[in-house]
Design a protein around this motif. Sequence first.
Motif, PDB file in Angstrom:
ATOM      1  N   GLY A 177       4.527 -40.892 -20.517  1.00  0.00           N
ATOM      2  CA  GLY A 177       5.227 -41.091 -19.029  1.00  0.00           C
ATOM      3  C   GLY A 177       4.337 -40.391 -18.164  1.00  0.00           C
ATOM      4  O   GLY A 177       3.980 -41.030 -16.974  1.00  0.00           O
ATOM      5  N   PRO A 230       6.859 -38.515 -25.373  1.00  0.00           N
ATOM      6  CA  PRO A 230       7.509 -39.198 -24.081  1.00  0.00           C
ATOM      7  C   PRO A 230       6.630 -38.624 -22.797  1.00  0.00           C
ATOM      8  O   PRO A 230       6.613 -39.565 -21.709  1.00  0.00           O
ATOM      9  N   GLN A 244       7.804 -46.498 -24.888  1.00  0.00           N
ATOM     10  CA  GLN A 244       9.175 -45.693 -24.814  1.00  0.00           C
ATOM     11  C   GLN A 244       9.667 -45.634 -26.041  1.00  0.00           C
ATOM     12  O   GLN A 244      10.931 -45.494 -26.107  1.00  0.00           O
TER      13      GLN A 244
END
Length: 246
Positions: free
Chosen positions: A139, A135, A48
């Motif tokens: 994800g 990201p 993250q």
Amino acid sequence: MGIRKNYSRLTTEEQSRFVQALHRLKETGVVDDFARVHARHMSMGIHQTSHFLPWHREFIRRFEIKLQEHDASVSLPYWDSTVDQSPSDPLWKPDFLGQFDGMWRLGRVLGMDTLPTQSQVQTNQQRGTYAEFWPELEGDIHNPPHRWVGGVMRSSASPGDPVFFLHHAWIDMLWVRWQRNHPGAPFVASGQDFGVNDPLMEWPDRTPAHVLDHHALGYSYDIEGGWASPYSIAGGGEAASGAITA
């Protein structure tokens, strides 16, 4: 330079050598050591943040070097989970990665999530900046296979399952593809301490700048052909090109 190939393209001998090297690293405690390192830093910026991709590039390369200390012919293969999406795929056969589930008490429950699609990968590859790219890659494309495999692979000690390294070799390969399609796109920090020249967790002498050029680390992928990386590193770990920014 070692070439990382899709596991489905490995010869029978290459599969056997890879499996033997994995068993050796388990016997000598290396696999468990790597699992502990990952677990220790799980919530400390290796996920993250903008260091997600460079940290794992360094991590799996270090594991690959350990494999090669046992057998110099071995390179990490990768698992493209947009293609091989069934528990009956050759990846999980008893003569390949299937044997490790019970032997290493991995507790896999294959099929516990929906795996990423080729459409998702194609969309992600079109992102124009690193800040948009990583990201979504983490994800939507990286996370589901961890959940799909289940067991140890779903835990902070996920490198205890050897499929972790095939999965992350694929994620790293997708980063290579993106770099190839966006030559010179700068590294963009997600926040303080996560810039291109900030230390990677666990290795204070290593930064993202050291790993942007994967060829300099001693490996390539079977998808590359004659591609030359646009990245280079100057002395002391500083970015050698204005294309790399913090």
